[in-house]
Enzyme design. Structure first.
Site, PDB file in Angstrom:
ATOM      1  N   THR A 169      -0.592 -37.145  44.359  1.00 50.28           N
ATOM      2  CA  THR A 169       0.265 -37.384  43.203  1.00 50.28           C
ATOM      3  C   THR A 169      -0.276 -38.505  42.311  1.00 50.28           C
ATOM      4  O   THR A 169      -0.912 -39.424  42.798  1.00 50.28           O
ATOM      5  CB  THR A 169       1.662 -37.803  43.724  1.00 50.28           C
ATOM      6  OG1 THR A 169       2.019 -36.917  44.763  1.00 50.28           O
ATOM      7  CG2 THR A 169       2.695 -37.811  42.646  1.00 50.28           C
ATOM      8  N   VAL A 198       6.768 -26.547  47.343  1.00 49.73           N
ATOM      9  CA  VAL A 198       7.116 -27.694  46.500  1.00 49.73           C
ATOM     10  C   VAL A 198       7.084 -28.933  47.381  1.00 49.73           C
ATOM     11  O   VAL A 198       7.635 -28.924  48.483  1.00 49.73           O
ATOM     12  CB  VAL A 198       8.513 -27.515  45.867  1.00 49.73           C
ATOM     13  CG1 VAL A 198       8.926 -28.770  45.115  1.00 49.73           C
ATOM     14  CG2 VAL A 198       8.526 -26.304  44.931  1.00 49.73           C
ATOM     15  N   GLY A 199       6.447 -29.986  46.899  1.00 47.63           N
ATOM     16  CA  GLY A 199       6.352 -31.223  47.675  1.00 47.63           C
ATOM     17  C   GLY A 199       7.430 -32.215  47.280  1.00 47.63           C
ATOM     18  O   GLY A 199       8.488 -31.853  46.748  1.00 47.63           O
TER      19      GLY A 199
HETATM   20  N1  GLY Z   1       2.701 -35.925  47.488  1.00 48.92           N
HETATM   21  C1  GLY Z   1       2.461 -34.721  46.814  1.00 48.92           C
HETATM   22  C2  GLY Z   1       2.654 -33.521  47.601  1.00 48.92           C
HETATM   23  O1  GLY Z   1       2.671 -33.585  48.824  1.00 48.92           O
HETATM   24  O2  GLY Z   1       2.807 -32.476  47.012  1.00 48.92           O
END
Ligand code: GLY
Length: 310
Positions: A169, A198-199
């Protein structure tokens, strides 16, 4: 109190030939965001500008340069949140938007909703004049090569994530001179994720949170772990109990490590201008601008300072 912005360009596990490009990218993004604050823009304007700068910079896994999913396609998530009103907007699994963070802001400001996904997000973008880009135009040659190489790994989310490289990210937090805070995140997620996964990044309280009462947080790291412990909100809970933003970040990240074996990092700012950039991964590229100039780092406990003409 003077305004502050802190940005990160994601966590990573080992030195790369692109280290300097990552550092240059976060420094430029932090300066872009701070310029907005200096001109009287809001923290929301500042975090959007900073994240857009990283989405437009193909070294980062967001916007142009986003990683590919298991089907070889880009699917991006983004979030923006205003600490004054607790309003937020997010998009998930968007494929053809160059700056997902700006679409997230439009969701916040121009709809009755908080999150729009994939096709609906694209339809909304078109309806308000946000231009979509051709499928594939956000993919870099470098990412296409890495995707082909790493496709052979069966366990991308554990072994490779922790031991090879991962810079996921991008994010930003900002506070203005009167204590208004905001956060924003944007990501292509994790390479080889399932289509539709989706994260944490677009989920409020997980990838980010902003509240003028306690502060603003933008997280990075293994999304499924961050989701399990609602990392951003957990950090601010410690702040609300009187701990510093640095200690709060460390406690919440350590909790995530102990409880679900997840690694990550975060940038945090408080309404009084305290800030921190903290990791439990090996590295995270970050930069901040405050009254003492530009700060930046990549390795644990690294904190370089450059004077700026502010
Ligand atoms: N931290 C971003 C994801 O895991 O999608």
């Amino acid at each position: 109190m003077s305004a502050v912005i802190v940005v990160h360009g994601g966590v990573m596990a080992k030195p790369e030939e692109l280290d300097q490009a990552f550092l240059d990218g976060v420094k430029a993004a932090a300066c872009d965001g701070f310029e907005v604050l200096k001109r009287g823009g809001s923290p929301l304007d500042a975090v959007e500008a900073a994240v857009r700068a990283m989405e437009d910079n193909s070294v980062f896994n967001a916007g142009h340069g986003a990683v590919l999913n298991a089907e070889g396609e880009v699917e991006m998530d983004a979030l923006i949140m205003d600490g004054k009103t607790l309003s937020s907007g997010a998009v998930c699994s968007v494929t053809d938007i160059a700056n997902p963070v700006s679409l997230a802001r439009a969701v916040m400001e121009k709809t009755d909703h908080v999150i729009l996904t994939s096709r609906g997000a694209t339809q909304f973008a078109e309806s308000i004049g946000i231009t979509t880009v051709p499928t594939g135009s956000l993919v870099t040659e470098c990412e296409r090569k890495k995707w082909k190489k790493h496709k052979s790994y069966a366990t991308v989310l554990n072994e490779e994530y922790n031991t090879q490289w991962a810079h996921d990210t991008v994010g930003a937090v900002a506070v203005d001179s009167v204590g208004n805070v905001a956060c924003a995140t944007s990501t292509g997620g994790i390479r080889n994720k399932m289509a539709g996964r989706v994260g944490d990044a677009p989920i409020i309280g997980c990838g980010g949170y902003a509240d003028n009462i306690s502060g603003a947080v933008a997280c990075t790291g293994h999304g499924e772990s961050i989701l399990k412990v609602t990392l951003a909100r957990r950090i601010l809970l410690h702040v609300e109990q009187g701990k510093s933003v640095a200690e709060s970040s460390q406690l919440a990240l350590q909790y995530m490590a102990d409880r679900v074996h997840g690694a990550g990092g975060c940038v945090v700012v408080s309404p009084s201008g305290q800030w921190a950039a903290t990791i439990t991964t090996k590295r995270m590229v970050w930069a901040a601008v405050d009254h003492d100039g530009l700060w930046y780092g990549l390795d644990p406990n690294e904190r370089f300072n450059e004077q700026l003409t502010l």
